[in-house]
Design a protein around this motif. Sequence first.
Motif, PDB file in Angstrom:
ATOM      1  N   TYR A 218       0.828  -1.202   0.000  1.00 48.69           N
ATOM      2  CA  TYR A 218       0.000   0.000   0.000  1.00 48.69           C
ATOM      3  C   TYR A 218       0.866   1.257   0.000  1.00 48.69           C
ATOM      4  CZ  TYR A 218      -3.818  -3.100   1.462  1.00 48.69           C
ATOM      5  OH  TYR A 218      -4.742  -4.103   1.539  1.00 48.69           O
ATOM      6  N   HIS A 219       0.320   2.326  -0.595  1.00 49.61           N
ATOM      7  CA  HIS A 219       0.903   3.642  -0.401  1.00 49.61           C
ATOM      8  C   HIS A 219       0.467   4.139   0.972  1.00 49.61           C
ATOM      9  CE1 HIS A 219       2.295   3.945  -4.492  1.00 49.61           C
ATOM     10  NE2 HIS A 219       1.075   3.732  -4.972  1.00 49.61           N
ATOM     11  N   ALA A 220       1.409   4.559   1.795  1.00 44.19           N
ATOM     12  CA  ALA A 220       1.060   5.011   3.141  1.00 44.19           C
ATOM     13  C   ALA A 220       1.989   6.144   3.554  1.00 44.19           C
ATOM     14  CB  ALA A 220       1.149   3.853   4.126  1.00 44.19           C
ATOM     15  N   PRO A 221       1.471   7.216   4.132  1.00 52.36           N
ATOM     16  CA  PRO A 221       0.030   7.417   4.321  1.00 52.36           C
ATOM     17  C   PRO A 221      -0.642   7.794   3.000  1.00 52.36           C
ATOM     18  CG  PRO A 221       1.202   9.381   4.990  1.00 52.36           C
ATOM     19  CD  PRO A 221       2.256   8.373   4.615  1.00 52.36           C
ATOM     20  N   HIS A 222      -1.949   7.590   2.941  1.00 51.87           N
ATOM     21  CA  HIS A 222      -2.713   7.985   1.763  1.00 51.87           C
ATOM     22  C   HIS A 222      -3.968   8.706   2.252  1.00 51.87           C
ATOM     23  CE1 HIS A 222      -3.580   7.674  -2.568  1.00 51.87           C
ATOM     24  NE2 HIS A 222      -4.837   7.681  -2.182  1.00 51.87           N
ATOM     25  N   TRP A 223      -3.956  10.024   2.103  1.00 54.71           N
ATOM     26  CA  TRP A 223      -5.071  10.840   2.574  1.00 54.71           C
ATOM     27  C   TRP A 223      -6.103  10.985   1.466  1.00 54.71           C
ATOM     28  CZ3 TRP A 223      -5.225  12.485   7.616  1.00 54.71           C
ATOM     29  CH2 TRP A 223      -4.026  12.366   8.345  1.00 54.71           C
ATOM     30  N   ARG A 224      -7.334  11.247   1.856  1.00 57.25           N
ATOM     31  CA  ARG A 224      -8.409  11.520   0.907  1.00 57.25           C
ATOM     32  C   ARG A 224      -9.239  12.689   1.408  1.00 57.25           C
ATOM     33  NH1 ARG A 224     -10.253   5.418  -0.885  1.00 57.25           N
ATOM     34  NH2 ARG A 224      -8.560   5.093  -2.361  1.00 57.25           N
ATOM     35  N   VAL A 225      -9.749  13.456   0.451  1.00 61.69           N
ATOM     36  CA  VAL A 225     -10.565  14.631   0.750  1.00 61.69           C
ATOM     37  C   VAL A 225     -12.036  14.267   0.630  1.00 61.69           C
ATOM     38  CG1 VAL A 225     -11.267  16.902  -0.121  1.00 61.69           C
ATOM     39  CG2 VAL A 225      -8.829  16.328   0.090  1.00 61.69           C
ATOM     40  N   GLY A 226     -12.812  14.644   1.638  1.00 61.82           N
ATOM     41  CA  GLY A 226     -14.263  14.499   1.587  1.00 61.82           C
ATOM     42  C   GLY A 226     -14.909  15.854   1.393  1.00 61.82           C
ATOM     43  N   ASP A 251      -8.914  10.118  -6.588  1.00 62.29           N
ATOM     44  CA  ASP A 251      -7.502  10.233  -6.954  1.00 62.29           C
ATOM     45  C   ASP A 251      -7.140   9.012  -7.794  1.00 62.29           C
ATOM     46  OD1 ASP A 251      -6.379   8.029  -5.256  1.00 62.29           O
ATOM     47  OD2 ASP A 251      -7.099   9.297  -3.631  1.00 62.29           O
ATOM     48  N   ASP A 252      -5.963   9.036  -8.412  1.00 59.99           N
ATOM     49  CA  ASP A 252      -5.569   7.948  -9.313  1.00 59.99           C
ATOM     50  C   ASP A 252      -4.766   6.851  -8.612  1.00 59.99           C
ATOM     51  OD1 ASP A 252      -3.146   9.157  -8.863  1.00 59.99           O
ATOM     52  OD2 ASP A 252      -2.870   9.892 -10.908  1.00 59.99           O
ATOM     53  N   GLY A 253      -4.643   6.934  -7.294  1.00 65.47           N
ATOM     54  CA  GLY A 253      -3.883   5.933  -6.558  1.00 65.47           C
ATOM     55  C   GLY A 253      -2.396   6.205  -6.517  1.00 65.47           C
ATOM     56  N   ARG A 254      -1.891   7.002  -7.446  1.00 63.46           N
ATOM     57  CA  ARG A 254      -0.461   7.346  -7.455  1.00 63.46           C
ATOM     58  C   ARG A 254      -0.182   8.581  -6.605  1.00 63.46           C
ATOM     59  NH1 ARG A 254      -1.384   6.026 -12.962  1.00 63.46           N
ATOM     60  NH2 ARG A 254      -1.517   8.210 -13.574  1.00 63.46           N
ATOM     61  N   ARG A 255      -1.209   9.262  -6.206  1.00 62.97           N
ATOM     62  CA  ARG A 255      -1.091  10.491  -5.419  1.00 62.97           C
ATOM     63  C   ARG A 255      -2.232  10.535  -4.412  1.00 62.97           C
ATOM     64  NH1 ARG A 255      -1.543  12.288 -10.328  1.00 62.97           N
ATOM     65  NH2 ARG A 255       0.026  13.957 -10.094  1.00 62.97           N
ATOM     66  N   PHE A 256      -2.048  11.359  -3.391  1.00 65.65           N
ATOM     67  CA  PHE A 256      -3.187  11.629  -2.524  1.00 65.65           C
ATOM     68  C   PHE A 256      -3.448  13.119  -2.480  1.00 65.65           C
ATOM     69  CE2 PHE A 256       0.155  11.485   0.965  1.00 65.65           C
ATOM     70  CZ  PHE A 256       0.047  12.795   1.385  1.00 65.65           C
ATOM     71  N   TYR A 257      -4.678  13.463  -2.110  1.00 65.01           N
ATOM     72  CA  TYR A 257      -5.070  14.852  -1.891  1.00 65.01           C
ATOM     73  C   TYR A 257      -5.368  15.035  -0.409  1.00 65.01           C
ATOM     74  CZ  TYR A 257      -5.770  14.748  -6.952  1.00 65.01           C
ATOM     75  OH  TYR A 257      -5.600  14.592  -8.307  1.00 65.01           O
ATOM     76  N   ALA A 258      -4.921  16.140   0.146  1.00 65.54           N
ATOM     77  CA  ALA A 258      -5.122  16.418   1.568  1.00 65.54           C
ATOM     78  C   ALA A 258      -5.220  17.922   1.783  1.00 65.54           C
ATOM     79  CB  ALA A 258      -3.971  15.831   2.389  1.00 65.54           C
ATOM     80  N   ASP A 275      -1.224  18.154  -3.065  1.00 65.78           N
ATOM     81  CA  ASP A 275      -1.197  17.088  -4.067  1.00 65.78           C
ATOM     82  C   ASP A 275       0.152  16.380  -3.907  1.00 65.78           C
ATOM     83  OD1 ASP A 275      -0.976  15.533  -6.359  1.00 65.78           O
ATOM     84  OD2 ASP A 275      -1.751  17.070  -7.710  1.00 65.78           O
ATOM     85  N   PHE A 276       0.120  15.185  -3.345  1.00 65.58           N
ATOM     86  CA  PHE A 276       1.344  14.468  -2.997  1.00 65.58           C
ATOM     87  C   PHE A 276       1.482  13.245  -3.891  1.00 65.58           C
ATOM     88  CE2 PHE A 276       3.998  11.495  -0.720  1.00 65.58           C
ATOM     89  CZ  PHE A 276       4.940  12.283  -0.047  1.00 65.58           C
ATOM     90  N   VAL A 277       2.500  13.238  -4.755  1.00 61.38           N
ATOM     91  CA  VAL A 277       2.765  12.103  -5.631  1.00 61.38           C
ATOM     92  C   VAL A 277       3.698  11.149  -4.897  1.00 61.38           C
ATOM     93  CG1 VAL A 277       3.692  11.367  -7.859  1.00 61.38           C
ATOM     94  CG2 VAL A 277       2.465  13.543  -7.678  1.00 61.38           C
ATOM     95  N   HIS A 278       3.247   9.913  -4.701  1.00 59.33           N
ATOM     96  CA  HIS A 278       4.010   8.959  -3.896  1.00 59.33           C
ATOM     97  C   HIS A 278       5.407   8.711  -4.456  1.00 59.33           C
ATOM     98  CE1 HIS A 278       0.847   7.899  -1.086  1.00 59.33           C
ATOM     99  NE2 HIS A 278       0.001   7.745  -2.086  1.00 59.33           N
ATOM    100  N   ALA A 279       5.533   8.623  -5.766  1.00 59.64           N
ATOM    101  CA  ALA A 279       6.833   8.310  -6.369  1.00 59.64           C
ATOM    102  C   ALA A 279       7.832   9.434  -6.186  1.00 59.64           C
ATOM    103  CB  ALA A 279       6.658   8.006  -7.857  1.00 59.64           C
TER     104      ALA A 279
END
Length: 512
Positions: A218-226, A251-258, A275-279
């Motif tokens: 898993y990508h961690a941490p992975h935030w999501r916006v509601g 989100d596309d799974g490669r990044r999270f939004y927070a 906008d945080f790109v995991h890679a």
Amino acid sequence: MRLRLRLDGRRPRRWHVHLLRRIAALPDVHAVEIDARPGPDAWPANADLLFSLEALIHRLPRLGAASPASAADLSPWPRAGLAVPDLTVDLCGDVAPAGGTALWQLSFDGMPGEAGLLASLLAGRAPVIALQDGARRVATGRTGTERRGVMRTSFDDALMRTVSLVSAALAGRDESGLESVRPGSAAAPAALPAARVLTRTGGMLAHAIAQRLYHLCYHAPHWRVGWRRLAGPDVIDLRRHPEGGWRVLPDDGRRFYADPFPLDHRGETWLFVEDFVHAVGKGIVSAVRFSADGPVGTPVPVLEEAHHLSYPFVFVRDGQAWMVPETGSAGTIDLYRATAFPGGWVKAATLVSGLVASDATLVEQAGRWWMFATVRDAAPDAPLGSGSYSDALHLWSAPDFRGPWTPHAHNPVLVDVASARPAGRIVARGGALIRPVQDCTEGYGRALALARIDRLDDDGFAQTVETRLRAGPGWPGTRLHTLNRSETLECIDGSARSPRLRTLLGRWGIFH
């Protein structure tokens, strides 16, 4: 003032040196001496072995606040003599009150000395630091850490916050500034027999392996916006999650939004996010327009720097859009202006520099501007800070949001991991200011709280936490740490899981 610092000569540590340097620089302290006799031998056997094993397993830095100090480190300060000091600060809890001198004694959850701090951490508590002059409270604070469960890091973070708390109290800044927090239940210092150390070490290894496997999957941490459209009371009025729940910004799974910040400007509603790109491992600021039906497309980048950006605090003033993003990794708090809204952001000013500040939040009150942020402590061998990011609230004020900004005379005005760190815009309700705050007692971003500001002026700050919100039926996941709204849009964020396999399949066009 002639000051004597009582420390345990059996275990002089680097935090003692940091504190001595800080004290010696205070204008009202004319002489500092140390009493370094061996203190009460309450330090649990094998505690240092536990710290060493943790350092190996978690790849911790070699030096920290709890690292040993040498005789040369302490040599600039003379040993205690026959002269009676004006004040003794007792870090061990073994100095008896005496006539002709004031005595301040340090405790952690009601227990003296470092053994008390370790016992509190081993019990899973967020320790309350207390500095007492007899029955009178000089200063208190609930310290925190971003790595709960790792004793050495938690211990280091608490010791560095102790340095800032004690030095601030000696400067006369804490007596009216810190919120009174209740210490945890006192307990005897924890014993650490070899068997228990081995058991904890086995647990740490298992946990480290599990974390590694988790991060492989898993990508961690992975935030999501509601988000939700507002057609009635908001969360601050409801004091709970809305009945209709929240819709998730995809989100596309490669990044999270927070860190969502909605903004109404020029007849449109825009949502700004981290906008945080995991890679890449670095955050930028992106924005997406909202129509009556929801987001129009996906967030697009509007601001990127060489350093990490998050918490895009946006506001409109003088017909223009402004932003104060978190730029703590650069050691500054910066102000940006939009030249081609929602993009075209250019740096307009550096508001504060030389510190690691988190989640700077501005509010205008009675024609004056105030800025809130949590700040890490500063140590000579860590110039941009050390210790927790979330437990010490600092304030600044200015006649205009562009500055000049003046630090509050009582900084830190609050030391409390449960209610210091900002979590969104401050709003006016019923003649009071309500401040969303992060409750990091159980870890970073675990819960959100709403605090009423009771006092905000040059002489002090006070707040009362009225409501705590957690992730739950209204918002799935395990974390919740930002709350914001515009006229028609309300947003929160929290954690979720993003499987790496899904990301790979999405890249190959197998999974959509």
